[in-house]
Enzyme design. Sequence first.
Site, mmCIF file in Angstrom:
data_model
loop_
_atom_site.group_PDB
_atom_site.id
_atom_site.type_symbol
_atom_site.label_atom_id
_atom_site.label_comp_id
_atom_site.label_asym_id
_atom_site.label_seq_id
_atom_site.Cartn_x
_atom_site.Cartn_y
_atom_site.Cartn_z
ATOM 1 N N ASP A 1 0.865 -1.184 0.000
ATOM 2 C CA ASP A 1 0.000 0.000 0.000
ATOM 3 C C ASP A 1 0.902 1.234 0.000
ATOM 4 O O ASP A 1 2.020 1.170 -0.498
ATOM 5 C CB ASP A 1 -0.946 -0.023 1.199
ATOM 6 C CG ASP A 1 -2.268 0.675 0.911
ATOM 7 O OD1 ASP A 1 -2.247 1.912 0.748
ATOM 8 O OD2 ASP A 1 -3.309 0.012 0.835
ATOM 9 N N HIS B 1 1.885 1.830 -3.242
ATOM 10 C CA HIS B 1 1.020 2.843 -3.842
ATOM 11 C C HIS B 1 1.651 4.231 -3.868
ATOM 12 O O HIS B 1 0.975 5.204 -4.189
ATOM 13 C CB HIS B 1 -0.316 2.896 -3.100
ATOM 14 C CG HIS B 1 -1.143 1.654 -3.262
ATOM 15 N ND1 HIS B 1 -2.373 1.498 -2.664
ATOM 16 C CD2 HIS B 1 -0.911 0.511 -3.962
ATOM 17 C CE1 HIS B 1 -2.868 0.301 -2.983
ATOM 18 N NE2 HIS B 1 -1.987 -0.315 -3.760
#
Length: 388
Positions: free
Chosen positions: A214, A237
């Site tokens: 993430d 991310h």
Amino acid sequence: MGVLALVAASVVLVTAAAAEYNVVDYGARPGGGTDSAEAFLAAWAAACDDDTGGASSPPVMRVPAGTFLVSQVYFKGPCRSAAGVVVAIDGAVVAPVAVDNTAWIMFHYAHGLKIRGGTLNGRGQAYWACKTTPGRRCPPGTTTLDISQSRNVSVKRLTMLNGKNAHMAIFDCAGVTLQGVKMAAPGDSPNTDGVHVQLSTGVRILGATIRTGDDCVSLGPGTSDVVIWNIRCGPGHGISIGSLGGEAGEAPVRNVTVEGAVLTGTQNGLRIKTWGKPNRGLVADVSFAGVTMQDVQNPIVVDQNYCPGNVNCPGQSSGVKISDVKFTDIKGTSATPVAVRFECSGSYPCTGITLKNINLTYQDKPAQSVCKNAHGSASGVVRPPSCL
């Protein structure tokens, strides 16, 4: 020379040695088969109660070489030593398969805390499998290391592996420095953020390597005076401000500097994300500089239409105002044709967006840019051509 002068000249300053509190002395057992949580808490209590070393020799809680299973620990301060407590980890601390809390290792009111070395292994594999299996009911995600309401914290050379959820959370703190930390989890592990910062000021993340599933670093509401320098991210991310505006009354994000980052194979590069809801908020005075993108899907993105599942916010406009955001000396490759995307709020358009010396390509050609409700300027060589 008089007697007093001779005595003064011969005075030698002696610094008291730091007292050490070894978790093994309190019953911890290496090998990873016996829960050592009570021993860790007892060693912390003894170190936290020690104020004999003075400012130059804070007490040390020592985790020696070996592997120690710890079910869950809540280290609470404030401690008696004005210099705080050093937590020196020579070995590895491992979590059980399931942790019955939203955080595994917690420090609260731990002013002056210093964490040095070692490994924290969240052992998140079984939890990830649960989360990715349709129809399964899973326990809440667990943050590996949670530091809250603490001042003047330093974390150096700590490795965090396979967090069940986020690897580290900094909440309501002032003056936190992370230096040379490493975080690693598979790129497909759900919600395994690296560092999440919220309601905190004076946070520095220096020389970190974060490879997770993430956000590499995420900055939530109420975060200010943040420096992120010379970090390596990917997979994951990317570096994110937000999401913001999900709730009413959120505090602003101000004065953020990101410099010298390298992002490799990430979903996003430099991102600001807000909900498509009318809740008011502010992002201001942000600088991204000297960043290299390597095969990043969305290198530069402002998304003010965040609305997962199109629940409770379709058709609404973000109330978060974004202003004075600078992108300088950003280069590298995009994995998609659109490398720069500013999708700002119709109610509160982005203002003061600055692009300078941007060189992003897609398949050896200049990439594209898309702008909506964004205002600012571009200078130097800017590829893709600016749409501001």
